[in-house]
Motif scaffolding. Structure first.
Motif, mmCIF file in Angstrom:
data_model
loop_
_atom_site.group_PDB
_atom_site.id
_atom_site.type_symbol
_atom_site.label_atom_id
_atom_site.label_comp_id
_atom_site.label_asym_id
_atom_site.label_seq_id
_atom_site.Cartn_x
_atom_site.Cartn_y
_atom_site.Cartn_z
ATOM 1 N N GLY A 116 0.629 -1.093 -0.113
ATOM 2 C CA GLY A 116 0.242 -0.226 -0.085
ATOM 3 C C GLY A 116 0.920 1.290 0.076
ATOM 4 O O GLY A 116 0.074 2.504 0.039
ATOM 5 N N ASP A 118 2.894 4.572 0.594
ATOM 6 C CA ASP A 118 2.406 5.678 1.509
ATOM 7 C C ASP A 118 1.351 5.513 2.543
ATOM 8 O O ASP A 118 1.547 5.586 3.852
ATOM 9 C CB ASP A 118 2.566 6.962 1.139
ATOM 10 N N GLU A 119 0.210 5.099 2.106
ATOM 11 C CA GLU A 119 -0.996 4.571 2.709
ATOM 12 C C GLU A 119 -0.863 3.519 3.861
ATOM 13 O O GLU A 119 -1.254 3.693 4.889
ATOM 14 C CB GLU A 119 -2.034 4.254 1.831
ATOM 15 N N LEU A 122 1.168 5.340 6.748
ATOM 16 C CA LEU A 122 0.132 5.918 7.445
ATOM 17 C C LEU A 122 -0.460 5.211 8.398
ATOM 18 O O LEU A 122 -0.987 5.659 9.473
ATOM 19 C CB LEU A 122 -0.571 6.988 6.637
ATOM 20 N N PHE A 123 -1.083 3.990 7.775
ATOM 21 C CA PHE A 123 -1.789 3.114 8.507
ATOM 22 C C PHE A 123 -1.145 2.553 9.810
ATOM 23 O O PHE A 123 -1.516 2.314 11.030
ATOM 24 C CB PHE A 123 -2.351 1.801 7.929
ATOM 25 N N ARG A 182 -10.015 2.327 3.161
ATOM 26 C CA ARG A 182 -10.380 3.734 3.379
ATOM 27 C C ARG A 182 -10.074 4.556 2.092
ATOM 28 O O ARG A 182 -9.356 4.103 1.162
ATOM 29 C CB ARG A 182 -9.926 4.551 4.703
ATOM 30 N N PRO A 184 -7.715 7.274 0.797
ATOM 31 C CA PRO A 184 -6.522 8.053 1.184
ATOM 32 C C PRO A 184 -6.600 9.542 0.939
ATOM 33 O O PRO A 184 -7.270 9.894 0.008
ATOM 34 C CB PRO A 184 -5.370 7.471 0.407
ATOM 35 N N THR A 186 -4.656 11.450 -0.609
ATOM 36 C CA THR A 186 -4.057 11.678 -1.821
ATOM 37 C C THR A 186 -5.051 11.159 -2.954
ATOM 38 O O THR A 186 -4.743 11.673 -4.185
ATOM 39 C CB THR A 186 -2.898 11.000 -2.059
ATOM 40 N N GLU A 187 -6.111 10.571 -2.641
ATOM 41 C CA GLU A 187 -6.922 10.139 -3.459
ATOM 42 C C GLU A 187 -8.168 11.206 -4.107
ATOM 43 O O GLU A 187 -8.905 11.663 -3.256
ATOM 44 C CB GLU A 187 -7.921 8.794 -2.986
ATOM 45 N N HIS A 193 -9.279 2.408 -1.017
ATOM 46 C CA HIS A 193 -7.992 1.622 -1.240
ATOM 47 C C HIS A 193 -7.739 0.678 -0.131
ATOM 48 O O HIS A 193 -8.316 0.770 0.823
ATOM 49 C CB HIS A 193 -6.532 2.790 -1.260
ATOM 50 N N SER A 195 -4.789 -1.183 2.212
ATOM 51 C CA SER A 195 -3.499 -1.552 2.576
ATOM 52 C C SER A 195 -3.465 -2.199 3.669
ATOM 53 O O SER A 195 -4.431 -2.676 4.258
ATOM 54 C CB SER A 195 -3.077 0.047 2.841
#
Length: 358
Positions: A116, A118-119, A122-123, A182, A184, A186-187, A193, A195
């Motif tokens: 995933g 960057d996401e 973050l998670f 969820r 993201p 940036t989406e 997406h 991840s």
């Protein structure tokens, strides 16, 4: 009434008396050994003492309830005492099902970003915040050990220590794959997406429990740390990388760069290595036991997906026991007991069934 605890209660009372003996009190070695044994017994004996007190109080109140003049007062007292007794009964039952060799008060939690990009990082950061919030609510001590930040935030990898009563019993089933669904930040199309991150709960053993020959088993190097961290992290060669049995099937690598000195990073890396090796030993023991009793729940396999966090639906699902709650916002804020306790109840039920079948 837990008759099997009576010998432990007698031993506990005996140790209490010994601690008042001037001859023992004046010997730090003996007093320390007795204090340690008493402390270990206290975890099960003190709840048992309180349980017996509640049982006596309930018996007295039931006698009172037979008197019409005292019945209302007795019923009120029983309404207070019985739930306390039942809760303590369940707690003692759990303690009796606990293998003494698995009663750890210190552990290291490792969280790694998975698929995933960057996401996922973050998670991993979200999971770190969830566990540290939960730990603070429990009054546990948290210790930062090592981390590798993600480029957009969160962590590629983070390891931290947690110390406190029942810490392993509450967190032991958190090991495994955690999946997030969820949209993201940036989406731009609003698409959901998926991840993932992995969590490993590693009991931190005493040095004597895991033997590492530093002259023959490991190689290590110092290096310049990378990533965020300011001038010190980027300009000094304080980071440490350790290889355990490099070039063998048992090879393991640990890197630590968060400390301000090479010595501190080496010490932290060895703690992580020792915990990983201990986990490997425990996994082998678990597999051997599981093959005999056909029980796999809570094996600690970090490759197995254990939970999904679906943000659009505010839903959290434990796939091992097919349990779902729609309070994900509260869970991420640290209210993790609503996922942990159903899993513990499930394992307890299985253990009681297995013991009954013997």
């Amino acid at each position: 009434m837990f008759p099997t605890l009576e010998p432990q209660l007698a031993r506990y009372a005996e140790l209490e008396q010994q601690l008042y003996d001037p001859a023992i009190a004046g010997d730090p070695v003996k007093a320390g050994a007795i204090g340690k044994e008493r402390g270990a017994l206290a975890k099960i004996v003190e709840p048992y003492i309180e349980y017996k007190r509640l049982c006596r109080a309930i018996a007295d109140a039931e006698v009172m309830a037979a008197d019409p003049d005292l019945k209302d007062m007795a019923d009120e007292e029983l309404a207070d005492l019985r739930p306390k007794r039942d809760a303590l009964h369940a707690r003692i039952e759990e303690k009796l099902l606990l293998d003494p060799s698995e009663d750890y008060s210190k552990l290291i939690i490792e969280i790694r970003a998975g698929t995933g990009g960057d996401e996922a990082a973050l998670f991993a950061g979200n999971l770190y915040e969830m566990y540290t919030r939960y730990a603070r609510e429990k009054g546990w001590k948290i210790e930062e050990i090592a981390s590798s930040p993600g480029e957009a935030g969160g962590f590629k990898e983070v390891a931290f220590g947690v110390t406190g009563d029942d810490v392993y019993q509450l967190l032991r089933y958190e090991s495994g794959g955690h999946r997030v669904q969820r949209v993201p930040a940036t989406e731009t199309q609003g698409r959901i997406h998926t991840s993932a991150a992995t969590v490993a709960v590693l009991p931190e053993p005493e040095e004597a429990q895991v033997e590492i020959n530093e002259a023959n088993d490991i190689e290590w190097e110092r290096m310049r740390a990378g990533g965020a961290g300011g001038q010190h992290v980027n300009k000094t060669e304080s980071a440490v990388r350790i290889w355990y049995k490099k070039g063998t099937p048992d090879e393991m690598e640990v890197k630590c760069q968060d400390g301000r000195s090479q010595g501190k990073n080496y010490e932290q890396a060895m703690r992580i290595l020792r915990s990983r090796l201990f986990e490997r030993q425990q996994e082998r023991i678990h597999r051997e036991r599981a093959s005999m009793r056909k029980e796999q729940i809570g094996s600690g396999d970090r490759n197995a997906r254990i939970r999904t966090y679906n943000f659009p639906q505010n839903r959290c699902t434990d796939h091992r026991i097919e349990f779902t709650v729609y309070k994900l916002d509260a869970i991420m804020a640290g209210a993790l007991d609503q996922m942990i306790q159903p899993m513990r109840d499930h394992v307890k039920k299985e253990k009681l069934a297995a013991n009954g079948a013997k």
